[in-house]
Design a protein around this motif. Structure first.
Motif, PDB file in Angstrom:
ATOM      1  N   LEU A   1      28.744  -9.605  36.813  1.00 43.44           N
ATOM      2  CA  LEU A   1      29.782  -9.121  37.729  1.00 43.44           C
ATOM      3  C   LEU A   1      29.176  -8.290  38.852  1.00 43.44           C
ATOM      4  CD1 LEU A   1      32.701  -8.218  35.310  1.00 43.44           C
ATOM      5  CD2 LEU A   1      32.713  -9.960  37.094  1.00 43.44           C
ATOM      6  N   GLN A   2      28.178  -7.486  38.537  1.00 44.15           N
ATOM      7  CA  GLN A   2      27.523  -6.700  39.577  1.00 44.15           C
ATOM      8  C   GLN A   2      26.705  -7.583  40.513  1.00 44.15           C
ATOM      9  OE1 GLN A   2      25.541  -3.755  37.120  1.00 44.15           O
ATOM     10  NE2 GLN A   2      27.061  -2.224  37.710  1.00 44.15           N
ATOM     11  N   ILE A   3      26.075  -8.619  39.986  1.00 46.71           N
ATOM     12  CA  ILE A   3      25.337  -9.553  40.838  1.00 46.71           C
ATOM     13  C   ILE A   3      26.290 -10.282  41.784  1.00 46.71           C
ATOM     14  CG2 ILE A   3      24.034 -11.728  40.807  1.00 46.71           C
ATOM     15  CD1 ILE A   3      22.653 -10.658  38.262  1.00 46.71           C
ATOM     16  N   ILE A   4      27.424 -10.728  41.262  1.00 44.99           N
ATOM     17  CA  ILE A   4      28.422 -11.394  42.099  1.00 44.99           C
ATOM     18  C   ILE A   4      28.959 -10.427  43.150  1.00 44.99           C
ATOM     19  CG2 ILE A   4      30.725 -12.446  42.080  1.00 44.99           C
ATOM     20  CD1 ILE A   4      29.956 -13.580  39.292  1.00 44.99           C
ATOM     21  N   GLY A   5      29.171  -9.174  42.757  1.00 44.88           N
ATOM     22  CA  GLY A   5      29.602  -8.163  43.718  1.00 44.88           C
ATOM     23  C   GLY A   5      28.577  -7.972  44.822  1.00 44.88           C
TER      24      GLY A   5
ATOM     25  N   LEU B   1      26.467 -10.240  45.876  1.00 39.63           N
ATOM     26  CA  LEU B   1      26.537 -11.427  46.731  1.00 39.63           C
ATOM     27  C   LEU B   1      27.693 -11.327  47.721  1.00 39.63           C
ATOM     28  CD1 LEU B   1      25.810 -14.178  44.060  1.00 39.63           C
ATOM     29  CD2 LEU B   1      24.347 -13.549  45.987  1.00 39.63           C
ATOM     30  N   TYR B   2      28.839 -10.873  47.235  1.00 36.95           N
ATOM     31  CA  TYR B   2      29.982 -10.700  48.130  1.00 36.95           C
ATOM     32  C   TYR B   2      29.706  -9.638  49.190  1.00 36.95           C
ATOM     33  CZ  TYR B   2      33.498 -13.797  46.173  1.00 36.95           C
ATOM     34  OH  TYR B   2      34.216 -14.898  45.805  1.00 36.95           O
ATOM     35  N   LEU B   3      29.041  -8.549  48.806  1.00 38.40           N
ATOM     36  CA  LEU B   3      28.695  -7.532  49.796  1.00 38.40           C
ATOM     37  C   LEU B   3      27.730  -8.083  50.840  1.00 38.40           C
ATOM     38  CD1 LEU B   3      28.321  -4.247  47.719  1.00 38.40           C
ATOM     39  CD2 LEU B   3      29.989  -4.740  49.496  1.00 38.40           C
ATOM     40  N   GLY B   4      26.782  -8.909  50.413  1.00 40.43           N
ATOM     41  CA  GLY B   4      25.864  -9.535  51.354  1.00 40.43           C
ATOM     42  C   GLY B   4      26.574 -10.437  52.346  1.00 40.43           C
ATOM     43  N   PHE B   5      27.489 -11.268  51.861  1.00 42.74           N
ATOM     44  CA  PHE B   5      28.281 -12.108  52.745  1.00 42.74           C
ATOM     45  C   PHE B   5      29.140 -11.269  53.690  1.00 42.74           C
ATOM     46  CE2 PHE B   5      27.848 -16.281  50.562  1.00 42.74           C
ATOM     47  CZ  PHE B   5      27.801 -17.073  51.697  1.00 42.74           C
ATOM     48  N   ALA B   6      29.699 -10.191  53.170  1.00 37.70           N
ATOM     49  CA  ALA B   6      30.525  -9.322  54.005  1.00 37.70           C
ATOM     50  C   ALA B   6      29.719  -8.727  55.149  1.00 37.70           C
ATOM     51  CB  ALA B   6      31.142  -8.214  53.150  1.00 37.70           C
ATOM     52  N   MET B   7      28.520  -8.262  54.849  1.00 37.83           N
ATOM     53  CA  MET B   7      27.671  -7.685  55.899  1.00 37.83           C
ATOM     54  C   MET B   7      27.257  -8.748  56.912  1.00 37.83           C
ATOM     55  SD  MET B   7      27.806  -4.590  55.272  1.00 37.83           S
ATOM     56  CE  MET B   7      26.682  -3.963  56.480  1.00 37.83           C
ATOM     57  N   LEU B   8      26.933  -9.941  56.437  1.00 39.88           N
ATOM     58  CA  LEU B   8      26.576 -11.041  57.335  1.00 39.88           C
ATOM     59  C   LEU B   8      27.728 -11.353  58.283  1.00 39.88           C
ATOM     60  CD1 LEU B   8      24.572 -13.417  58.019  1.00 39.88           C
ATOM     61  CD2 LEU B   8      25.885 -14.746  56.357  1.00 39.88           C
ATOM     62  N   ASN B   9      28.929 -11.467  57.740  1.00 40.22           N
ATOM     63  CA  ASN B   9      30.092 -11.775  58.568  1.00 40.22           C
ATOM     64  C   ASN B   9      30.433 -10.631  59.516  1.00 40.22           C
ATOM     65  OD1 ASN B   9      30.257 -14.229  57.319  1.00 40.22           O
ATOM     66  ND2 ASN B   9      31.883 -13.630  55.926  1.00 40.22           N
ATOM     67  N   TRP B  10      30.294  -9.402  59.044  1.00 39.51           N
ATOM     68  CA  TRP B  10      30.633  -8.257  59.879  1.00 39.51           C
ATOM     69  C   TRP B  10      29.699  -8.161  61.090  1.00 39.51           C
ATOM     70  CZ3 TRP B  10      34.809  -5.489  60.353  1.00 39.51           C
ATOM     71  CH2 TRP B  10      34.760  -4.321  61.091  1.00 39.51           C
TER      72      TRP B  10
ATOM     73  N   ALA C   1      35.996  -7.298  47.638  1.00 37.80           N
ATOM     74  CA  ALA C   1      35.632  -7.966  46.374  1.00 37.80           C
ATOM     75  C   ALA C   1      34.252  -7.517  45.912  1.00 37.80           C
ATOM     76  CB  ALA C   1      35.671  -9.485  46.548  1.00 37.80           C
ATOM     77  N   GLY C   2      33.335  -7.344  46.851  1.00 38.12           N
ATOM     78  CA  GLY C   2      31.990  -6.910  46.505  1.00 38.12           C
ATOM     79  C   GLY C   2      31.944  -5.492  45.975  1.00 38.12           C
ATOM     80  N   LEU C   3      32.700  -4.609  46.584  1.00 39.97           N
ATOM     81  CA  LEU C   3      32.744  -3.225  46.108  1.00 39.97           C
ATOM     82  C   LEU C   3      33.347  -3.131  44.715  1.00 39.97           C
ATOM     83  CD1 LEU C   3      33.799  -1.351  49.372  1.00 39.97           C
ATOM     84  CD2 LEU C   3      31.578  -1.247  48.209  1.00 39.97           C
ATOM     85  N   VAL C   4      34.406  -3.889  44.495  1.00 41.53           N
ATOM     86  CA  VAL C   4      35.051  -3.890  43.182  1.00 41.53           C
ATOM     87  C   VAL C   4      34.089  -4.430  42.125  1.00 41.53           C
ATOM     88  CG1 VAL C   4      36.863  -5.030  41.840  1.00 41.53           C
ATOM     89  CG2 VAL C   4      37.418  -3.990  44.028  1.00 41.53           C
ATOM     90  N   GLY C   5      33.443  -5.557  42.416  1.00 37.24           N
ATOM     91  CA  GLY C   5      32.528  -6.147  41.444  1.00 37.24           C
ATOM     92  C   GLY C   5      31.293  -5.299  41.187  1.00 37.24           C
ATOM     93  N   THR C   6      30.850  -4.584  42.206  1.00 35.85           N
ATOM     94  CA  THR C   6      29.636  -3.790  42.065  1.00 35.85           C
ATOM     95  C   THR C   6      29.884  -2.480  41.328  1.00 35.85           C
ATOM     96  OG1 THR C   6      28.763  -4.713  44.115  1.00 35.85           O
ATOM     97  CG2 THR C   6      27.776  -2.676  43.348  1.00 35.85           C
ATOM     98  N   PHE C   7      30.987  -1.818  41.644  1.00 34.69           N
ATOM     99  CA  PHE C   7      31.173  -0.463  41.131  1.00 34.69           C
ATOM    100  C   PHE C   7      32.101  -0.325  39.941  1.00 34.69           C
ATOM    101  CE2 PHE C   7      29.753   0.306  45.529  1.00 34.69           C
ATOM    102  CZ  PHE C   7      28.594   0.993  45.221  1.00 34.69           C
ATOM    103  N   ILE C   8      32.957  -1.309  39.662  1.00 34.42           N
ATOM    104  CA  ILE C   8      33.832  -1.197  38.490  1.00 34.42           C
ATOM    105  C   ILE C   8      33.834  -2.504  37.677  1.00 34.42           C
ATOM    106  CG2 ILE C   8      35.295   0.663  39.347  1.00 34.42           C
ATOM    107  CD1 ILE C   8      37.365  -1.430  40.128  1.00 34.42           C
ATOM    108  N   PRO C   9      32.648  -2.964  37.234  1.00 34.15           N
ATOM    109  CA  PRO C   9      32.617  -4.211  36.472  1.00 34.15           C
ATOM    110  C   PRO C   9      33.286  -4.104  35.102  1.00 34.15           C
ATOM    111  CG  PRO C   9      30.463  -3.194  36.476  1.00 34.15           C
ATOM    112  CD  PRO C   9      31.319  -2.402  37.424  1.00 34.15           C
ATOM    113  N   GLU C  10      33.263  -2.907  34.493  1.00 38.58           N
ATOM    114  CA  GLU C  10      33.908  -2.758  33.177  1.00 38.58           C
ATOM    115  C   GLU C  10      35.399  -3.003  33.275  1.00 38.58           C
ATOM    116  OE1 GLU C  10      32.100  -0.206  34.522  1.00 38.58           O
ATOM    117  OE2 GLU C  10      30.287  -0.129  33.316  1.00 38.58           O
TER     118      GLU C  10
END
Length: 130
Positions: A44-48, A50-59, A17-26
């Motif tokens: 959308l990029q900010i939300i992406g 945030l999702y990437l940050g959560f993903a890294m924390l969980n990983w 979800a983070g990659l999608v929101g960060t790299f293809i917001p259009e």
């Protein structure tokens, strides 16, 4: 209860979800039917992010001892995220029914229940949890 599966699956889902929101917001704004103004794309990029940050924390905490007092901030942050998104999806379903929202609602409900069980468990009582 295997917390490694919980953290890994959550990290993968949030990472995608983070990659999608960060790299293809259009493209996401077009799919959502939202006007893609500069503020929408930035949000959308900010939300992406945030999702990437959560993903890294969980990983990076997937192999740690989790449950009870161990890594409680990680579990609590994920639980709050899942509960807030779950209620937002329920509200959206009340206004407009869509099959994707139903699937996402069930996924977030599952994660919220699983995280609640992890938070209330004692990882030291059963050494096979790790």
């Amino acid at each position: 209860m295997k917390t490694k599966w919980l953290m890994s699956s959550s990290a993968v889902l949030m990472g995608l979800a983070g990659l999608v929101g960060t790299f293809i917001p259009e493209e996401i704004s077009i799919i959502l039917g939202v006007e893609h103004s500069p503020i929408t794309l930035i949000l959308l990029q900010i939300i992406g992010g945030l999702y990437l940050g959560f993903a890294m924390l969980n990983w990076f905490t997937r192999s740690a001892l989790i449950g009870g007092i161990y890594n409680k901030p990680v579990v609590l942050a994920n639980l709050i995220h899942c509960i807030v998104v779950f209620f937002a999806l329920i509200r959206q379903l009340a206004e407009q029914f869509h099959f994707v929202f139903v699937i996402l609602t069930l996924v977030y409900l599952g994660f919220a229940v699983w995280l609640t069980l992890v938070m209330r468990s004692n990882p030291l009582s059963n050494p096979s949890k790790m």
